[in-house]
Each structure stands twice: as C-alpha cells, then as structure tokens.
Design a protein around this motif. Structure first.
Motif, PDB file in Angstrom:
ATOM      1  N   ASN C  74       0.830  -1.198   0.000  1.00 26.49           N
ATOM      2  CA  ASN C  74       0.000   0.000   0.000  1.00 26.49           C
ATOM      3  C   ASN C  74       0.870   1.256   0.000  1.00 26.49           C
ATOM      4  OD1 ASN C  74      -2.322   1.447  -0.033  1.00 26.49           O
ATOM      5  ND2 ASN C  74      -2.573   1.433   2.206  1.00 26.49           N
ATOM      6  N   THR C  75       1.676   1.386  -1.042  1.00 27.87           N
ATOM      7  CA  THR C  75       2.621   2.501  -1.117  1.00 27.87           C
ATOM      8  C   THR C  75       2.222   3.450  -2.242  1.00 27.87           C
ATOM      9  OG1 THR C  75       4.585   2.551  -2.559  1.00 27.87           O
ATOM     10  CG2 THR C  75       4.004   0.473  -1.609  1.00 27.87           C
ATOM     11  N   ALA C  76       3.024   4.478  -2.433  1.00 26.54           N
ATOM     12  CA  ALA C  76       2.747   5.442  -3.500  1.00 26.54           C
ATOM     13  C   ALA C  76       3.271   4.946  -4.846  1.00 26.54           C
ATOM     14  CB  ALA C  76       3.396   6.780  -3.168  1.00 26.54           C
ATOM     15  N   LEU C  77       4.047   3.866  -4.790  1.00 25.03           N
ATOM     16  CA  LEU C  77       4.659   3.367  -6.026  1.00 25.03           C
ATOM     17  C   LEU C  77       3.982   2.075  -6.461  1.00 25.03           C
ATOM     18  CD1 LEU C  77       8.367   3.883  -4.917  1.00 25.03           C
ATOM     19  CD2 LEU C  77       6.835   5.510  -6.031  1.00 25.03           C
ATOM     20  N   GLU C  78       4.090   1.800  -7.751  1.00 20.19           N
ATOM     21  CA  GLU C  78       3.498   0.557  -8.228  1.00 20.19           C
ATOM     22  C   GLU C  78       4.421  -0.073  -9.262  1.00 20.19           C
ATOM     23  OE1 GLU C  78      -0.232   1.500 -10.090  1.00 20.19           O
ATOM     24  OE2 GLU C  78       0.700   2.687 -11.669  1.00 20.19           O
ATOM     25  N   ILE C  79       4.379  -1.393  -9.335  1.00 20.39           N
ATOM     26  CA  ILE C  79       5.085  -2.088 -10.403  1.00 20.39           C
ATOM     27  C   ILE C  79       4.032  -2.676 -11.312  1.00 20.39           C
ATOM     28  CG2 ILE C  79       6.573  -4.051 -10.948  1.00 20.39           C
ATOM     29  CD1 ILE C  79       8.070  -3.519  -8.375  1.00 20.39           C
ATOM     30  N   LEU C  80       4.177  -2.431 -12.618  1.00 24.25           N
ATOM     31  CA  LEU C  80       3.204  -2.949 -13.575  1.00 24.25           C
ATOM     32  C   LEU C  80       3.878  -3.958 -14.492  1.00 24.25           C
ATOM     33  CD1 LEU C  80       1.463   0.359 -14.767  1.00 24.25           C
ATOM     34  CD2 LEU C  80       0.745  -1.192 -12.951  1.00 24.25           C
ATOM     35  N   GLU C  81       3.119  -4.956 -14.888  1.00 19.83           N
ATOM     36  CA  GLU C  81       3.611  -5.863 -15.916  1.00 19.83           C
ATOM     37  C   GLU C  81       2.926  -5.476 -17.215  1.00 19.83           C
ATOM     38  OE1 GLU C  81       3.135 -10.032 -15.090  1.00 19.83           O
ATOM     39  OE2 GLU C  81       3.898 -10.615 -17.053  1.00 19.83           O
ATOM     40  N   LEU C  82       3.724  -5.110 -18.219  1.00 24.05           N
ATOM     41  CA  LEU C  82       3.142  -4.711 -19.500  1.00 24.05           C
ATOM     42  C   LEU C  82       2.922  -5.956 -20.349  1.00 24.05           C
ATOM     43  CD1 LEU C  82       5.369  -1.586 -20.094  1.00 24.05           C
ATOM     44  CD2 LEU C  82       3.201  -1.751 -18.894  1.00 24.05           C
ATOM     45  N   GLU C  83       2.207  -5.745 -21.468  1.00 25.28           N
ATOM     46  CA  GLU C  83       1.754  -6.946 -22.175  1.00 25.28           C
ATOM     47  C   GLU C  83       2.880  -7.760 -22.797  1.00 25.28           C
ATOM     48  OE1 GLU C  83       0.334  -5.890 -26.460  1.00 25.28           O
ATOM     49  OE2 GLU C  83      -0.858  -4.781 -25.034  1.00 25.28           O
ATOM     50  N   ASP C  84       4.020  -7.113 -23.080  1.00 24.55           N
ATOM     51  CA  ASP C  84       5.089  -7.880 -23.708  1.00 24.55           C
ATOM     52  C   ASP C  84       6.136  -8.344 -22.689  1.00 24.55           C
ATOM     53  OD1 ASP C  84       5.670  -5.326 -23.205  1.00 24.55           O
ATOM     54  OD2 ASP C  84       6.553  -4.854 -25.146  1.00 24.55           O
ATOM     55  N   GLU C  85       5.674  -8.702 -21.506  1.00 26.37           N
ATOM     56  CA  GLU C  85       6.547  -9.260 -20.469  1.00 26.37           C
ATOM     57  C   GLU C  85       7.603  -8.271 -19.996  1.00 26.37           C
ATOM     58  OE1 GLU C  85       7.855 -13.309 -21.682  1.00 26.37           O
ATOM     59  OE2 GLU C  85       6.230 -13.687 -20.270  1.00 26.37           O
ATOM     60  N   ARG C  86       7.239  -7.009 -19.997  1.00 24.51           N
ATOM     61  CA  ARG C  86       8.166  -6.029 -19.446  1.00 24.51           C
ATOM     62  C   ARG C  86       7.566  -5.482 -18.156  1.00 24.51           C
ATOM     63  NH1 ARG C  86       9.342  -1.777 -23.754  1.00 24.51           N
ATOM     64  NH2 ARG C  86       7.090  -1.947 -23.933  1.00 24.51           N
ATOM     65  N   PHE C  87       8.455  -5.086 -17.252  1.00 21.95           N
ATOM     66  CA  PHE C  87       8.022  -4.583 -15.948  1.00 21.95           C
ATOM     67  C   PHE C  87       8.489  -3.153 -15.768  1.00 21.95           C
ATOM     68  CE2 PHE C  87       7.830  -9.094 -15.622  1.00 21.95           C
ATOM     69  CZ  PHE C  87       6.782  -9.360 -14.748  1.00 21.95           C
ATOM     70  N   VAL C  88       7.674  -2.361 -15.081  1.00 20.20           N
ATOM     71  CA  VAL C  88       8.046  -0.966 -14.856  1.00 20.20           C
ATOM     72  C   VAL C  88       7.626  -0.530 -13.454  1.00 20.20           C
ATOM     73  CG1 VAL C  88       5.897  -0.038 -15.839  1.00 20.20           C
ATOM     74  CG2 VAL C  88       7.961   1.360 -15.851  1.00 20.20           C
ATOM     75  N   LEU C  89       8.478   0.278 -12.838  1.00 20.86           N
ATOM     76  CA  LEU C  89       8.181   0.863 -11.527  1.00 20.86           C
ATOM     77  C   LEU C  89       7.827   2.327 -11.744  1.00 20.86           C
ATOM     78  CD1 LEU C  89       8.390   0.954  -8.335  1.00 20.86           C
ATOM     79  CD2 LEU C  89      10.777   1.548  -8.652  1.00 20.86           C
ATOM     80  N   GLN C  90       6.720   2.770 -11.209  1.00 29.43           N
ATOM     81  CA  GLN C  90       6.339   4.172 -11.392  1.00 29.43           C
ATOM     82  C   GLN C  90       5.453   4.658 -10.251  1.00 29.43           C
ATOM     83  OE1 GLN C  90       4.323   3.853 -15.209  1.00 29.43           O
ATOM     84  NE2 GLN C  90       2.329   3.748 -14.221  1.00 29.43           N
ATOM     85  N   LEU C  91       5.242   5.962 -10.249  1.00 31.61           N
ATOM     86  CA  LEU C  91       4.367   6.553  -9.249  1.00 31.61           C
ATOM     87  C   LEU C  91       2.920   6.201  -9.591  1.00 31.61           C
ATOM     88  CD1 LEU C  91       4.445   8.637  -6.846  1.00 31.61           C
ATOM     89  CD2 LEU C  91       3.739  10.324  -8.539  1.00 31.61           C
ATOM     90  N   LYS C  92       2.128   5.862  -8.588  1.00 29.11           N
ATOM     91  CA  LYS C  92       0.708   5.645  -8.867  1.00 29.11           C
ATOM     92  C   LYS C  92       0.113   6.957  -9.369  1.00 29.11           C
ATOM     93  CE  LYS C  92      -0.235   1.951  -5.567  1.00 29.11           C
ATOM     94  NZ  LYS C  92      -0.639   1.703  -4.167  1.00 29.11           N
ATOM     95  N   PRO C  93      -0.599   6.899 -10.499  1.00 32.69           N
ATOM     96  CA  PRO C  93      -1.090   8.148 -11.108  1.00 32.69           C
ATOM     97  C   PRO C  93      -1.884   9.023 -10.144  1.00 32.69           C
ATOM     98  CG  PRO C  93      -1.469   6.290 -12.564  1.00 32.69           C
ATOM     99  CD  PRO C  93      -0.951   5.715 -11.276  1.00 32.69           C
ATOM    100  N   VAL C  94      -2.547   8.430  -9.172  1.00 35.04           N
ATOM    101  CA  VAL C  94      -3.380   9.225  -8.268  1.00 35.04           C
ATOM    102  C   VAL C  94      -2.543  10.246  -7.491  1.00 35.04           C
ATOM    103  CG1 VAL C  94      -3.281   7.369  -6.553  1.00 35.04           C
ATOM    104  CG2 VAL C  94      -5.030   9.102  -6.345  1.00 35.04           C
TER     105      VAL C  94
END
Lengths: 199, 225, 199
Positions: C74-94
């Motif tokens: 429950n943090t301000a950051l999120e890790i997303l898995e994109l459709e081509d098996e790539r991962f990204v760490l970013q700020l939650k847009p909210v």
C-alpha cells in the motif's frame, strides 16, 4: 491526547485530534511520492507543503516513520535523514554498481550542460555575460535550467544575476556553501585538466 | 564563397532590403521567421551577431509597417482558417524517477569547453558595425509619432469618460471595458496607444494570467493638459 | 554451496538446489534496484542479466513476486507488468497531481502533450500537417519533444516526417509494433475523452 489550549495557529494545529490511521497512511504515501519524484533531498517545509501540514515537528515525525518502514522492509531503496533536516529516498549504494549501466539518459544535453558548468564556475554571474560567452542559445538554456531547478536568479538584485541551486549542489555532490563549492570545482577542474585527459 | 545559410528562403526576406520595400507586410510572419532563424543558428552552433542585428532591424521595420497600416485603418487580412483534424486529448505522462548518467566529470569537461569559448571571446577583435542603412520602406518616424499622439488623445478621452471625468483618483479599469463596442481595428489601435501611454507613465498595466484581462490604472493627466 | 553438475549452463542452473531465502531477497532487491534506476520498462532478459539468471520463467516469477509485494505494501509506487513481459516501476497516477511540481525533468504542459498525442495518433505524419492542425506553436513543441527523445524524423524520407520513438513506446508502456500501438492509443484516447473531461 493533549489538552485543548488556546494559542498560535501552530499550537492549535498541534492540539487537533490525532490523525486517523487513514490520514496517516495517506500522508506517508504522499511523502514517499514526493521523495520518489524529486529524487533529491527535500526539506521539511517542502514535504509539509505536499501533505498540507505546517508543523515541522509533525512532518518530521511522519518522514521518520516512513524511513523506519523502509528500513524494516529490507529493500534496495532507503530513506536517509540528512544533517540539515532534509530527507532523501535513494538506492542503497551497495546496489549501485550492479544496476548503474541501466541509466542511459544524461541529465542534460551538451549545450545546456556547458551553460550550466559556466554559470557554476563564474557564479554569481550576470545573465548578460553568460549570453556573451555561450551565444544567443544561452537564453533557452537558462530557461530550461531554471525549470529544472538547477539555477536561479539572485533575488537580491535588480539585474539578472544567476547562481546554482542547492539541487545542483546535491546532484553533483558539492557543498551548499558557494565559496566552498567554487573552490571544490576549481580544485577538481585543475585535477582533471591538469592530467591532460579529456573525453 | 558559399552563400550564408540565412540568405536562403524563407529567411532571405529579412536580409533583402529591396524586397522588404516591395512586399505586403501582412505576408511576413515575423515571429515564425525569427524563431526559425534562432533555431537554425542554435543548430549550427554559430552565432552571427551581425546577421542577428540585421534580422532584428528588418523585423522591427516590418512591425512598424504593420502598425502604420493599422493606424491608416487598413484591415489586416482575415486569418487563414486552421486545418481541422481530430486532435486526441493530451497524453498524460506517467511519472518515473530515472537515474541520469551525467556526472561531475561531464560537468567539468563541459566547463572546459565553455571556458575556451570565454577565452575566444576575449581574444576576438571588436568587429566593425556593418549594418546596412534602414530600408526606405519605413515610414518617416515623425509622421508616425504624430499619428500616435492623436491616438493617445483619443484613448485618453475615452478613459476619462469611463472614470467619470476625474483622472486624479487613480481609477482602475479593464481593457475589455475600455474597448467595448469598438471595431476590431479600433481595438488594435487602442492597444497600441495604451502601450505608448504605459511607456510614458500615464497608465500602469498588469495582466491577470487566469482571465487574460488587462487591468489599467490611470495614474494622471496627459502632460501639458 | 551448490553441487557441481555437468550439462548446459541452463540445465546447470535449473538443477541447482532451490534458491535460499537470502538469495531470493537479494534477487528481489536487485530487480527493484534495476527498475528504480532505469525509470522505463525492462524486459525479462535485462532483468535476468542483472540478477544473473538466464531462465525467463524464474525471472518472471521473481518480478511478479516483487509486484505483489508492492501491491500489498500500500505505497505510493506501483510495479506494472506490460503486455510484452516487461516490468516498470512508477508513481501511482493518483499521486501525480500533488507531487508533479517536484519532478526534476520539466514535465510537458498540455500544449506539447496534445501535439505529441496527435503525432502518435497520425504517425508517420508530415511535420507540415502537424503545424497546420496544431498551429505555429507546433514547431517549438516538436523541438522540445525531439529533445526529450519522444519523437524523431523519419530518416528514410527527404521531407520532414514525424513518428514516435521506441523510448516513447516504453514510456507509455505501448507496443513497439506501430499497428498495435495505434490500436492501444485509440483505446486510451477513447477512455480519456469518454470520461467527458477535457482541458
């Protein structure tokens, strides 16, 4: 719980009922968001402005709590409290060598970087002088560098005089004290150009 | 010798004084040409102060010609209708921290180059002024200023009417109120006059960034009244 | 300590005893470090090279575990898995609106973002057409967007034709395949304009 008293707004704030768990976790997340986005040390005033709390004491308490949480989590990132009451979120140095190669983009392209270097070395320096040395494109560089928070105008002067910001010092690991910083720059500069090796 | 890059169209218009006298000023987009000129100079990393001076001089002349035509009540040509196409909403960039590669070593080698520039500047002999004479196309400056005087008087009367005849109260008004009911061309003329009045300290201006309205404070009378 | 076996490197790896808790938490931290430093989506190959694991399956498992941990925290950051098996760490847009002013790289204002959206939507598109639709300020937008590495000129053409870069696709987590990307964009634009909010 504290007894209600009258007093300055600051005191009144301090005597408001303690924040709810929800408020607190929102505030912690906002501090984390701020530190992540900035990528540089932030002072209590800035952090307070993000969570809408004017009390430095309260902000410090929250930042320290977030710092402890990070420590407990045992992750690659850490939050540090610097001597001057600033907080920074950064990669633990031990991981740096392993992942450094993934950083691919420079902070600045060569033109603006040259203008920045010149300002840092000659500061406080007249904007006019910067433009004379760096050419007319200097104005767009200066605009860009100001937007990035790397340089600012000297507020005490009517004419446009430029100097670097504390963010600049933080980024390059230089002293916040201007005289000291210039001495550091001169010393490293002499070392580099003296060695005859240039990129 | 190779022709300098700025003598090629579309920039050449700024450097061809004969042509400047013949063209319709409305056909020249000065702002566009100047930013093109600056961009090009930046791209080539060469600063030619002489060319910049001529470009600036020509631009000022073209502006003056435009103002002059406005004062003569010549309507500027209708703006070209912009091409319409579906423009999607702005893409919102996700925010991600990113470690950058610039180190203090990069800063220092950049400094080395910047200081070389400084030394070159100090060593360069001052060049002789080589600006060409101003083009004939510029209207005689005295006639132009006379027009401006007339314009100022006209606008001042309008302001007085708006504040109930008393200029001593430092009255506040908005530009939109001041030009209410005027034709487009008259609004433009009022704006030109207003700039001259501000420059002479007859009025003080400021603009609200949100509403874009210009606020005017009448600070005193016209000199000699 | 691991037992020595013979076989291909992949097999050797696969037959190693399961990683210890310590190894695992070190690998998770390395993936976190990599995502933090890169600030862009990373594929399994890159992530694997950082932790020294060649098996995509294993790397994916670790990355997903880190992603779940972030979600739990429950943090301000999120890790997303994109459709081509790539991962990204970013700020939650909210959290964006509250902290975007602290971002170092000046974020784009709505004007240039619209020009970018238009180019992405119509690409490959003549620069002239972009200027006709977006007005003369389009030229300064284009310059800025090129400097940021989000768009580029088509090198195969004499006339100035614009298209987005692979950095652009990474930034927005879009496919590198143009047809696919345009389909994704159309979906995004429909979502945004469907919500009825426009500036």
């Amino acid at each position: 719980m504290k007894a209600a008293t009258t007093g300055t707004p600051e005191e009144k704030r301090a005597h408001k009922p303690p924040e709810t768990e929800e408020e607190k976790s929102r505030n912690l997340a906002l501090i984390e968001a701020a530190l992540y986005v900035a990528g540089r040390p932030l002072d209590l005033k800035t952090l307070g402005s993000i969570i809408g709390i004017r009390s430095k004491r309260k902000t410090r308490r929250l930042a320290r709590e977030l710092m402890r949480e990070y420590r407990k989590r045992n992750t690659a990132l850490e939050i540090l409290e610097l001597e001057d009451e600033r907080f920074v979120l950064q990669l633990k140095p031990v991981y740096s060598p392993k992942v450094r190669r993934l950083a691919v983009r420079p902070l600045l392209t060569p033109g603006p970087l040259k203008t920045l270097a010149y300002i840092a070395y000659r500061q406080p320096v007249l904007q006019k002088q910067v433009a004379e040395v760096r050419g007319s494109q200097a104005y767009s560089h200066i605009k860009h560098l100001r937007e990035m928070g790397l340089i600012e105008y000297d507020k005490s002067s009517e004419t446009k005089i430029l100097k670097t910001t504390s963010y600049f010092a933080d980024y390059f690991g230089l002293s916040h004290n201007l005289t000291k910083m210039k001495r550091q720059l001169r010393r490293i500069f002499k070392d580099v150009s003296g060695s005859g090796k240039k990129e | 010798m190779e022709r300098p890059w700025y003598l090629r169209p579309p920039l050449s218009v700024l450097f061809d004084l004969d042509r400047l006298g013949r063209l319709r000023p409305w056909d020249v987009d000065v702002a566009f040409l100047l930013s093109l000129f600056l961009n090009e100079m930046e791209k080539r990393r060469e600063v030619d102060f002489r060319a910049s001076g001529v470009a600036l001089d020509s631009s000022a002349s073209i502006h003056l010609m435009k103002s002059r035509l406005l004062l003569k009540l010549e309507e500027p040509p209708r703006e070209v209708e912009p091409v319409t196409d579906f423009v999607p909403p702005p893409l919102i960039l996700p925010i991600r921290y990113e470690l950058t590669t610039t180190t203090i070593q990069h800063l220092l080698s950049a400094l080395d180059e910047a200081l070389r520039g400084e030394r070159l500047l100090a060593a360069r002999p001052p060049s002789k002024p080589m600006l060409p004479p101003p083009p004939e196309a510029i209207p005689p400056i005295t006639a132009y200023l006379l027009e401006v005087e007339k314009l100022i008087s006209w606008l001042y009367e309008r302001m007085l009417r708006l504040v109930g005849g008393d200029a001593s109260k430092k009255s506040l008004m908005t530009f939109s109120k001041l030009v209410e009911g005027l034709r487009r061309i008259e609004k433009v003329r009022a704006f030109i006059a207003l700039l001259f009045m501000a420059q002479r300290g007859i009025v003080e201006l400021w603009q609200d960034e949100n509403t874009e309205n210009i606020f005017i404070i009448l600070k005193g009378g016209l000199k000699g009244r």
